[in-house]
Scaffold this active site. Structure first.
Site, PDB file in Angstrom:
ATOM      1  N   THR A  86     -14.619  24.420   4.448  1.00 44.07           N
ATOM      2  CA  THR A  86     -15.910  25.095   4.232  1.00 44.07           C
ATOM      3  C   THR A  86     -16.999  24.147   4.747  1.00 44.07           C
ATOM      4  O   THR A  86     -17.787  23.613   3.979  1.00 44.07           O
ATOM      5  CB  THR A  86     -16.135  25.412   2.736  1.00 44.07           C
ATOM      6  OG1 THR A  86     -15.829  24.236   1.956  1.00 44.07           O
ATOM      7  CG2 THR A  86     -15.259  26.540   2.266  1.00 44.07           C
ATOM      8  N   THR A 122     -13.908  24.277  -1.667  1.00 44.73           N
ATOM      9  CA  THR A 122     -15.185  24.195  -2.380  1.00 44.73           C
ATOM     10  C   THR A 122     -16.101  25.291  -1.835  1.00 44.73           C
ATOM     11  O   THR A 122     -16.456  25.268  -0.651  1.00 44.73           O
ATOM     12  CB  THR A 122     -15.807  22.800  -2.166  1.00 44.73           C
ATOM     13  OG1 THR A 122     -14.848  21.835  -2.584  1.00 44.73           O
ATOM     14  CG2 THR A 122     -17.099  22.647  -2.940  1.00 44.73           C
ATOM     15  N   GLU A 151     -10.714  21.816  -6.371  1.00 45.38           N
ATOM     16  CA  GLU A 151      -9.899  20.627  -6.140  1.00 45.38           C
ATOM     17  C   GLU A 151     -10.765  19.385  -6.351  1.00 45.38           C
ATOM     18  O   GLU A 151     -11.858  19.298  -5.819  1.00 45.38           O
ATOM     19  CB  GLU A 151      -9.370  20.661  -4.695  1.00 45.38           C
ATOM     20  CG  GLU A 151      -8.498  19.489  -4.340  1.00 45.38           C
ATOM     21  CD  GLU A 151      -7.353  19.316  -5.334  1.00 45.38           C
ATOM     22  OE1 GLU A 151      -6.495  20.201  -5.413  1.00 45.38           O
ATOM     23  OE2 GLU A 151      -7.334  18.291  -6.060  1.00 45.38           O
ATOM     24  N   ARG A 154      -9.217  12.795  -4.676  1.00 49.06           N
ATOM     25  CA  ARG A 154      -9.955  11.871  -3.818  1.00 49.06           C
ATOM     26  C   ARG A 154      -9.076  11.549  -2.618  1.00 49.06           C
ATOM     27  O   ARG A 154      -7.907  11.197  -2.798  1.00 49.06           O
ATOM     28  CB  ARG A 154     -10.261  10.566  -4.566  1.00 49.06           C
ATOM     29  CG  ARG A 154     -11.113  10.717  -5.791  1.00 49.06           C
ATOM     30  CD  ARG A 154     -10.997   9.472  -6.664  1.00 49.06           C
ATOM     31  NE  ARG A 154      -9.631   9.264  -7.137  1.00 49.06           N
ATOM     32  CZ  ARG A 154      -9.159   8.129  -7.632  1.00 49.06           C
ATOM     33  NH1 ARG A 154      -9.936   7.066  -7.716  1.00 49.06           N
ATOM     34  NH2 ARG A 154      -7.898   8.019  -8.039  1.00 49.06           N
ATOM     35  N   CYS A 262     -16.760  15.590   2.021  1.00 48.37           N
ATOM     36  CA  CYS A 262     -17.200  16.366   0.854  1.00 48.37           C
ATOM     37  C   CYS A 262     -18.647  16.117   0.420  1.00 48.37           C
ATOM     38  O   CYS A 262     -19.444  17.055   0.378  1.00 48.37           O
ATOM     39  CB  CYS A 262     -16.265  16.100  -0.322  1.00 48.37           C
ATOM     40  SG  CYS A 262     -14.635  16.829  -0.055  1.00 48.37           S
TER      41      CYS A 262
HETATM   42  P1  NAD Z   1      -9.213  20.331   6.487  1.00 45.05           P
HETATM   43  O1  NAD Z   1     -10.146  20.633   7.586  1.00 45.05           O
HETATM   44  O2  NAD Z   1      -8.502  19.023   6.456  1.00 45.05           O
HETATM   45  O3  NAD Z   1      -8.085  21.471   6.432  1.00 45.05           O
HETATM   46  C1  NAD Z   1      -8.357  22.829   6.504  1.00 45.05           C
HETATM   47  C2  NAD Z   1      -7.211  23.489   7.256  1.00 45.05           C
HETATM   48  O4  NAD Z   1      -7.336  24.900   7.151  1.00 45.05           O
HETATM   49  C3  NAD Z   1      -7.186  23.179   8.754  1.00 45.05           C
HETATM   50  O5  NAD Z   1      -5.927  22.624   9.104  1.00 45.05           O
HETATM   51  C4  NAD Z   1      -7.392  24.544   9.413  1.00 45.05           C
HETATM   52  O6  NAD Z   1      -6.681  24.688  10.625  1.00 45.05           O
HETATM   53  C5  NAD Z   1      -6.852  25.469   8.350  1.00 45.05           C
HETATM   54  N1  NAD Z   1      -7.320  26.851   8.448  1.00 45.05           N
HETATM   55  C6  NAD Z   1      -8.585  27.304   8.605  1.00 45.05           C
HETATM   56  N2  NAD Z   1      -8.609  28.645   8.630  1.00 45.05           N
HETATM   57  C7  NAD Z   1      -7.325  29.062   8.479  1.00 45.05           C
HETATM   58  C8  NAD Z   1      -6.693  30.332   8.419  1.00 45.05           C
HETATM   59  N3  NAD Z   1      -7.401  31.454   8.511  1.00 45.05           N
HETATM   60  N4  NAD Z   1      -5.376  30.365   8.255  1.00 45.05           N
HETATM   61  C9  NAD Z   1      -4.640  29.242   8.155  1.00 45.05           C
HETATM   62  N5  NAD Z   1      -5.184  28.010   8.204  1.00 45.05           N
HETATM   63  C10 NAD Z   1      -6.507  27.917   8.362  1.00 45.05           C
HETATM   64  O7  NAD Z   1     -10.032  20.552   5.146  1.00 45.05           O
HETATM   65  P2  NAD Z   1      -9.816  19.786   3.741  1.00 45.05           P
HETATM   66  O8  NAD Z   1     -10.414  18.446   3.784  1.00 45.05           O
HETATM   67  O9  NAD Z   1      -8.402  19.948   3.341  1.00 45.05           O
HETATM   68  O10 NAD Z   1     -10.750  20.675   2.799  1.00 45.05           O
HETATM   69  C11 NAD Z   1     -10.399  21.992   2.432  1.00 45.05           C
HETATM   70  C12 NAD Z   1     -11.341  22.457   1.346  1.00 45.05           C
HETATM   71  O11 NAD Z   1     -11.137  21.671   0.167  1.00 45.05           O
HETATM   72  C13 NAD Z   1     -12.822  22.339   1.669  1.00 45.05           C
HETATM   73  O12 NAD Z   1     -13.530  23.396   1.098  1.00 45.05           O
HETATM   74  C14 NAD Z   1     -13.216  21.046   1.009  1.00 45.05           C
HETATM   75  O13 NAD Z   1     -14.580  21.015   0.671  1.00 45.05           O
HETATM   76  C15 NAD Z   1     -12.367  21.074  -0.236  1.00 45.05           C
HETATM   77  N6  NAD Z   1     -12.077  19.752  -0.805  1.00 45.05           N
HETATM   78  C16 NAD Z   1     -11.742  18.728   0.018  1.00 45.05           C
HETATM   79  C17 NAD Z   1     -11.431  17.485  -0.527  1.00 45.05           C
HETATM   80  C18 NAD Z   1     -11.078  16.318   0.369  1.00 45.05           C
HETATM   81  O14 NAD Z   1     -11.015  15.204  -0.158  1.00 45.05           O
HETATM   82  N7  NAD Z   1     -10.831  16.522   1.659  1.00 45.05           N
HETATM   83  C19 NAD Z   1     -11.466  17.302  -1.910  1.00 45.05           C
HETATM   84  C20 NAD Z   1     -11.790  18.378  -2.722  1.00 45.05           C
HETATM   85  C21 NAD Z   1     -12.097  19.608  -2.154  1.00 45.05           C
END
Ligand code: NAD
Length: 438
Positions: A86, A122, A151, A154, A262
Site C-alpha cells: 500500500t 496497512t 501486521e 519488524r 512503513c
Molecule cells: P512488498 O512490496 O514487500 O510485497 C508486496 C507483494 O505483493 C509484492 O511481491 C507484489 O508483487 C505482491 N502483489 C501486489 N499485488 C498483487 C496481486 N494482485 N496479486 C498477487 N500479488 C500481488 O510489501 P510488504 O513490505 O510485504 O508490505 C505489505 C503490506 O504490509 C503493506 O501494506 C505494508 O504497509 C504492510 N506492513 C509492512 C511491514 C514491513 O515491515 N514491511 C510491517 C507491517 C505492515
C-alpha cells in the site's frame, strides 16, 4: 487450516512460513512470475534471519506452496490474507490502494465455501468496507467476511515477531470470522493478548501505533539536537529517560531520522486521513516535516566534516534502512547518500545485505566494496548510516591502517566513543558535542 496469502513480500513470505510452521497448509500468491519461480525452486527472495531455513523445511514438506494464480490458492481456503503493498501515492502521499482493490477483485471469483478475507496490509480506515463491496460486486453469491488483521512485525525480526507477537489485533464485525481467526492464532493464546475490536478501530490501531513510534524517534532526535548545543550527552539522556517505565527504552535511539517502507508512508497516510476527516494532526505533520529535513541536515554534516572538499573520499557503511534487513525502501542511508552526492561524488559504499537492492537505486553513482575495510581504503571519512552488528565490532586497528584521514562519523551512535578516540580517530556522532567544540 488452509491459508492463502496474497502478496509474497516482507510481510507475506514470513507470515506464510510462520503459519506453515504452526501446522497450516499455506499457499502464497504473487503476481511477479520471477519471484514465484525462484520460491518454487528453493531460492528465498528476501533476507530475514532464520527465514531461509524454515522456508526450505516447509517447501520440502509440502506445507508451503507458491503460485501466480488465485485459482490455485483461493478455492477451499479458510482464510485469505491480503499482504500486498500500500505504497504512498506519489503526489498526495495517501495510501495507494490500487493493489488491494485489484487483489480483492481477482480473488473474488474463486471464493468457495465460507472464507475469511483478512487484510494484513496497512490500509486507511474504511478500506475493509470497500474490499467487502468489491468482493460482493464480483461474486454476489460468495459467503465471506472481511476483517482487519494488522501486521506489526519488524523487518529484521520478522520471524521472531511472528512467533512472539506483543499483541494480535483482530478487527472484525463478525463473530463467525472472529472465531476462525482465534482458532488460527490459538497457539499464541496463552502468551499473547488477542484483542478483538471493530474493523475501523483495528485499521486505526496500526496507523496510530506507527505514527506514535515515528514521533518517539523524532522526539529523541530533537533532544539530540538540543544536547549538541547544550553540552549534554544524548546517550545518557536517553538511558535516563528510558528507565522510566512510562517512557520505556525502546525507540529512544538517536539517529539520522526514521525510514523504511512503513513509517514514512504510514505517517503521511495518517496525516492525509486527518485532513480527510477534518482533524488537525499537528504532531504527526511536524514529525514528517522535521524527519525529511533531517536527512538533508545529515548530508550537510558529512560534507562539512570533509570541509566540503568534493575530492575527499567518503566511505559509507550501511545502506539498508536498518540493521538486519536488505530493504532499502525510504532508507535514511540512501536518502542521505543521495543528498551527499550533490556535494561529493567520491563515495564508496558497503552494506552486509543490501548491496543488490542499493545498486538498483544508485547505479554507477557510487563505488561498491565487498567489505567495510575495502570501502574505507584511502577514505577521508567513514560514515556509519545503518546499525549493523558487524559495524559495532569493526577492527579499528585494521581500519586505521586503511584510511587516509582517521575520521569516523557515527550517525547511529553504535561505536564506543572512548575506544574509537583512544585509537586516535576523530569521532563524531549524534547528540554529543565533539570535544573540539567545547
Ligand atoms: P512488498 O512490496 O514487500 O510485497 C508486496 C507483494 O505483493 C509484492 O511481491 C507484489 O508483487 C505482491 N502483489 C501486489 N499485488 C498483487 C496481486 N494482485 N496479486 C498477487 N500479488 C500481488 O510489501 P510488504 O513490505 O510485504 O508490505 C505489505 C503490506 O504490509 C503493506 O501494506 C505494508 O504497509 C504492510 N506492513 C509492512 C511491514 C514491513 O515491515 N514491511 C510491517 C507491517 C505492515
Amino acid at each position: 487450516m488452509k491459508i492463502a496469502i496474497i502478496g509474497t513480500g516482507y510481510v507475506g513470505l514470513p507470515t506464510g512460513v510462520g503459519l506453515a510452521e504452526l501446522g497450516n497448509q499455506v499457499i502464497c500468491v504473487d503476481k511477479i512470475a520471477a519471484k514465484i519461480e525462484a520460491l518454487n525452486k528453493g531460492k528465498v527472495t528476501l533476507y530475514e534471519e532464520g527465514l531461509e531455513e524454515l522456508y526450505l523445511k516447509h517447501l520440502n514438506s509440502g506445507a508451503l506452496r507458491f503460485t501466480q494464480n488465485m485459482k490455485d490458492a483461493v478455492p477451499g481456503a479458510d482464510v485469505v490474507m491480503l499482504a500486498v503493498g500500500t505504497p504512498p501515492h506519489p503526489v498526495t502521499k495517501e495510501a495507494d490502494l490500487q493493489y488491494i482493490y485489484a487483489a480483492a477483485e481477482e480473488l473474488a471469483p474463486f471464493l468457495d465455501g465460507y472464507t475469511v478475507v483478512a487484510t494484513k496490509s496497512t490500509v486507511p480506515v474504511g478500506t475493509g468496507d470497500e474490499v467487502e463491496d468489491i468482493i460482493r460486486k464480483h461474486n454476489p453469491k460468495a459467503e465471506f467476511d472481511v476483517i482487519s488483521l494488522p501486521e506489526f512485525l519488524r523487518e529484521g525480526f520478522a520471524l521472531h515477531d511472528f512467533f512472539h507477537p506483543d499483541r494480535i489485533v483482530i478487527g472484525s464485525n463478525s463473530e463467525k470470522a472472529l472465531d476462525v481467526i482465534r482458532r488460527l492464532y490459538q497457539p499464541f493464546s496463552d502468551k499473547t493478548e488477542i484483542l478483538a475490536v471493530n474493523r475501523r478501530s483495528s485499521e486505526t490501531i496500526k496507523y496510530a501505533s506507527n505514527a506514535f513510534l515515528a514521533m518517539k524517534i523524532h522526539y529523541i532526535n530533537e533532544m539530540a539536537d538540543f544536547c549538541e548545543k547544550a553540552g549534554a550527552d544524548i546517550n545518557e539522556v536517553a538511558k535516563g529517560m528510558g528507565l522510566d517505565s512510562r517512557i520505556g527504552r525502546k525507540f529512544l535511539n538517536p539517529g539520522p531520522g526514521y525510514g523504511g517502507s512503513c513509517f514514512p508512508k504510514d505517517t503521511n497516510a495518517m496525516a492525509q486521513m486527518g485532513r480527510k476527516f477534518g482533524v488537525s494532526l499537528n504532531l504527526i505533520e511536524t514529525t514528517i516535516a522535521k524527519n525529511d529535513e533531517r536527512k538533508l541536515e545529515m548530508a550537510k554534516r558529512v560534507a562539512a566534516a570533509v570541509k566540503h572538499n568534493p575530492q575527499a573520499k567518503i566511505a559509507v557503511l550501511g545502506l539498508a534502512f536498518k540493521g538486519g534487513t536488505d530493504d532499502c525502501r525510504e532508507s535514511p542511508a540512501m536518502q542521505i547518500l543521495q543528498n551527499l552526492l550533490h556535494y561529493n561524488q567520491n563515495v564508496t559504499v558497503y552494506d552486509p545485505k543490501a548491496m543488490d537492492n542499493a545498486r538498483v537505486i544508485l547505479g554507477d553513482k557510487v563505488s561498491y566494496a565487498q567489505d567495510p575495510y575495502t570501502a574505507c581504503a584511502g577514505a577521508d571519512i567513514a560514515v556509519i548510516l545503518t546499525e549493523w552488528e558487524e559495524f559495532k565490532h569493526l577492527d579499528l586497528e585494521k581500519l586505521k591502517a586503511k584510511m587516509r584521514q582517521m575520521q569516523i562519523m557515527d550517525l547511529r551512535n553504535i561505536l564506543n566513543k572512548e575506544e574509537v578516540c583512544r585509537q586516535g580517530f576523530e569521532y563524531s556522532c549524534i547528540g554529543i558535542k565533539s570535544r573540539s567544540e567545547f
